[in-house]
Write a protein that holds these residues in place. Structure first.
Motif, short mmCIF file in Angstrom:
data_model
loop_
_atom_site.label_atom_id
_atom_site.label_comp_id
_atom_site.label_asym_id
_atom_site.label_seq_id
_atom_site.Cartn_x
_atom_site.Cartn_y
_atom_site.Cartn_z
N ALA A 116 80.68 49.70 18.74
CA ALA A 116 80.09 49.71 17.72
C ALA A 116 80.97 49.02 16.69
CB ALA A 116 79.66 51.08 17.01
N THR A 117 82.59 49.19 16.47
CA THR A 117 83.44 48.47 15.72
C THR A 117 83.22 47.07 16.08
OG1 THR A 117 84.72 50.37 15.86
CG2 THR A 117 85.65 48.51 14.86
N MET A 118 83.18 46.76 17.19
CA MET A 118 83.05 45.30 17.51
C MET A 118 81.81 44.64 17.25
SD MET A 118 84.84 44.66 21.03
CE MET A 118 84.67 46.27 22.06
N LEU A 119 80.50 45.27 17.51
CA LEU A 119 79.30 44.81 17.28
C LEU A 119 78.88 44.99 15.73
CD1 LEU A 119 77.89 45.72 20.61
CD2 LEU A 119 78.63 43.52 19.86
N ARG A 120 79.04 45.96 14.89
CA ARG A 120 78.84 46.34 13.54
C ARG A 120 77.37 46.82 13.56
NH1 ARG A 120 81.31 41.54 10.17
NH2 ARG A 120 80.58 40.24 11.82
N SER A 121 76.33 46.21 14.27
CA SER A 121 75.19 46.43 13.86
C SER A 121 74.86 47.85 14.99
CB SER A 121 74.19 45.74 14.34
OG SER A 121 72.77 45.81 14.95
N PRO A 122 74.09 48.80 14.22
CA PRO A 122 73.59 50.00 15.10
C PRO A 122 72.69 49.75 16.17
CG PRO A 122 72.86 50.40 12.99
CD PRO A 122 73.89 48.88 12.92
#
Lengths: 266, 316
Positions: A179-185
């Motif tokens: 999630a830190t890499m992709l940011r979007s939930p």
């Protein structure tokens, strides 16, 4: 000088950890994702243990020899881990989806301290919940297994039960890294949920892809919850070996997340 | 004090902030003015270490932002009213910020009281109006009792009472000797609060001047004169070496003229005047003139200039 700097850094880290604890305990998603993980894992584990107990008489000889009462009581984790994934994803991506990230990074501009404090707090909480879930689901599952049950004192059982808690923790922490890499939930959940619920299971069990598929994080990590090795199993790693493979995946996800967070504009 | 030195931000080919150099000084309200898309928010994000500059440097009291220990004690910022988790109560939002910078819990109660949100401290932020969210953001900026405060478009979404409140807050913060840096795209708003102006357009510095100097330099002052004996008045003024511009409604405008001087001239020549009034063009006009070339998103209201007849075939 070095010592004073160390003290200052320790103090700063303690502040950020306290702040992240306030953050995590003050949103509703923490409570519902973690309770869901407990309820689903325990309930489904009990159900499958009861069904296995009834079915034991109809099993083949090989199945009876491979019968692993400890592992059966953890069957609910296949679904319960999805709630852990949601917990891990939301802890991180909430910051981005709400716009809180800018406020957070203005308060703690040392991005490594920010990320790893958050992960330490959320990881510790996942570990506490994971261990409790694992012990509860073990004892209730064994109660459903009647005469086929395992005892916590049997060889390898305690390791498997503690391993169940560790497994749930690592699944959550891996999700935090992704999630830190992709940011979007939505993007993170859209990738992680089907991957761990379907794709990884298929890749890890179909003979054509098994040799590679068993190195996937959940396939390798779940080995720690087994006490009885299935007949004609040729997995090249043991329980702790599998756990180490999963831990490497987690380290990779966290490293990727940290490097991107460090480099990106917030 | 905030020092910008050649601060630049590029997004691929596009230059959002272009070699900005200026100093934001303590004890006054510095207005950061520019049309929408001029690079104000990008500049402010770089000041807070959120966005990395492509070139140049920002220093807060001589230090880089990410070297500040407990940065909320140096600089408090309101970037946008949505910088918070809607599911968290106002109190917990401020508490987690306070804890991260070693600020005592009692200070959370103080700032909630300052911004008038004590009554809704336990309420979730998602139920807040834009104005309440803005107040909560300001409470977060005040939390560390910082020497520097930064507000990005703070009056957006506030009701008249709220606007009045924030203007007074900014003035009193500056009067306490703090550095107050506030952005706006409205000159009229700045005229009421700012002592100093930094104007940018398309990321470039257009002006860095005191408010008084800006008014003196950029606003056109002239005297409006109306007389039934218009032609004779024109002759008299020309005779005295005064340049006159004809206004649309038959009146005359004298740039930089003194009303007394014109009145005396008229009396000398026994001319009747119906109007003699010193005028000042609005600051809004001055600001629009200054940024005219750099406005990125023009509303094309004017028709394209008409081509003179035959212009198409004078050159082949």
């Amino acid at each position: 000088m070095g010592r004073r700097l160390d003290e200052e850094l320790t103090m700063a880290a303690a502040q950020v950890i306290r702040s992240e604890w306030t953050k995590i305990r003050s949103v509703a998603s923490t409570v519902w994702t973690l309770s869901l993980a407990v309820v689903v894992t325990v309930a489904l584990g009990m159900l499958i243990a009861a069904l296995s107990n009834n079915d034991f008489g109809n099993m083949s000889r090989n199945d009876r020899l491979s019968f692993d009462p400890t592992f059966i009581s953890f069957a609910g984790m296949s679904l319960g881990q999805l709630a852990m994934i949601v917990f891990g994803v939301l802890v991180v991506s909430n910051e981005y989806s709400t716009g809180m990230i800018r406020t957070s990074l203005a308060a703690v501009p040392q991005r490594g301290a920010f990320l790893f404090s958050k992960i330490a707090v959320a990881g510790a909480l996942a570990l506490a919940v994971g261990l409790a879930t694992s012990f509860v689901t073990f004892f209730l599952g064994q109660a459903m297994l009647g005469s086929h049950k395992a005892s916590i004192g049997d060889s390898g059982v305690l390791r498997a039960v503690i391993g169940g808690g560790l497994y749930m923790t690592l699944i959550a922490v891996f999700s935090m890294g992704v999630a830190t890499m992709l940011r979007s939930p939505m993007l993170s959940l859209g990738i992680l949920m089907p991957f761990f619920f379907l794709i990884s299971n298929i890749l890890g069990n179909v003979s054509a892809t098994k040799k590679v598929g068993r190195y996937l994080p959940d396939q390798a990590g779940s080995k720690i919850m087994r006490v009885v090795t299935p007949i004609d199993d040729d997995t090249p790693y043991g329980p702790w070996g599998g756990f180490a493979i999963m831990a490497l995946w987690v380290v990779a996800a966290l490293a990727g997340g940290y490097l991107l967070l460090k480099k990106r504009d917030a | 004090m905030i020092e910008l030195e050649g601060l630049t931000k590029r997004y691929g080919e596009k230059v959002a902030v272009d070699g900005l150099t200026c100093t934001v000084r303590p004890g006054i309200v510095t207005g950061f003015l520019g049309p929408n898309g001029a690079g104000k928010s990008t500049t402010m994000r770089m000041m807070l270490g959120l966005d990395r500059p492509s070139a140049g440097d920002v220093r807060i009291d001589g230090q880089h932002y990410d070297r500040l220990r407990d940065p909320l004690k140096y600089i408090g910022a309101l970037l946008d009213a949505k910088g918070m988790h809607g599911g968290r109560s106002a109190f917990n939002h401020l508490l987690c910020l306070a804890q991260s910078n070693g600020i005592p819990r009692s200070r959370v109660h103080e700032v909630l009281d300052t911004v008038g949100l004590t009554g809704v401290a336990k309420k979730k932020a998602k139920g807040f109006s834009l104005g309440m969210g803005q107040r909560l953001g300001i409470a977060g900026a005040l939390l560390g009792d910082p020497r520097i405060l930064m507000f990005d478009e703070p009056v957006n979404g506030l009701d008249p009472e709220g606007i009045h409140w924030i203007r007074n807050l900014m003035k009193s913060l500056a009067a306490q000797g703090r550095t107050v840096f506030v952005s706006s795209h409205l000159m009229s708003e700045m005229a009421l609060t700012a002592d100093h102006l930094v104007v940018i357009g398309q990321g470039r510095l257009l002006a860095d001047t005191s408010m008084a100097d800006f008014i003196a330099q950029n606003s056109r002052t002239y005297v409006r004169v109306r007389s039934p004996q218009r032609e004779r008045l024109l002759d008299v003024l020309h005779g005295a070496g005064i340049t006159v511009v004809a206004a649309g409604d038959g009146a005359l405008e004298v740039d930089d003229g003194k009303a007394e001087h014109i009145g005396e001239l008229a009396a000398e020549h026994h001319l009747v005047l119906h109007e003699l009034s010193p005028q000042q063009a609005s600051l809004e006009e001055a600001f629009m003139q200054l940024t005219a070339e750099s406005v990125e998103y023009h509303a094309h209201t004017d028709a394209p200039p008409e081509q003179p007849w035959g212009a198409g075939w004078t050159r082949s």
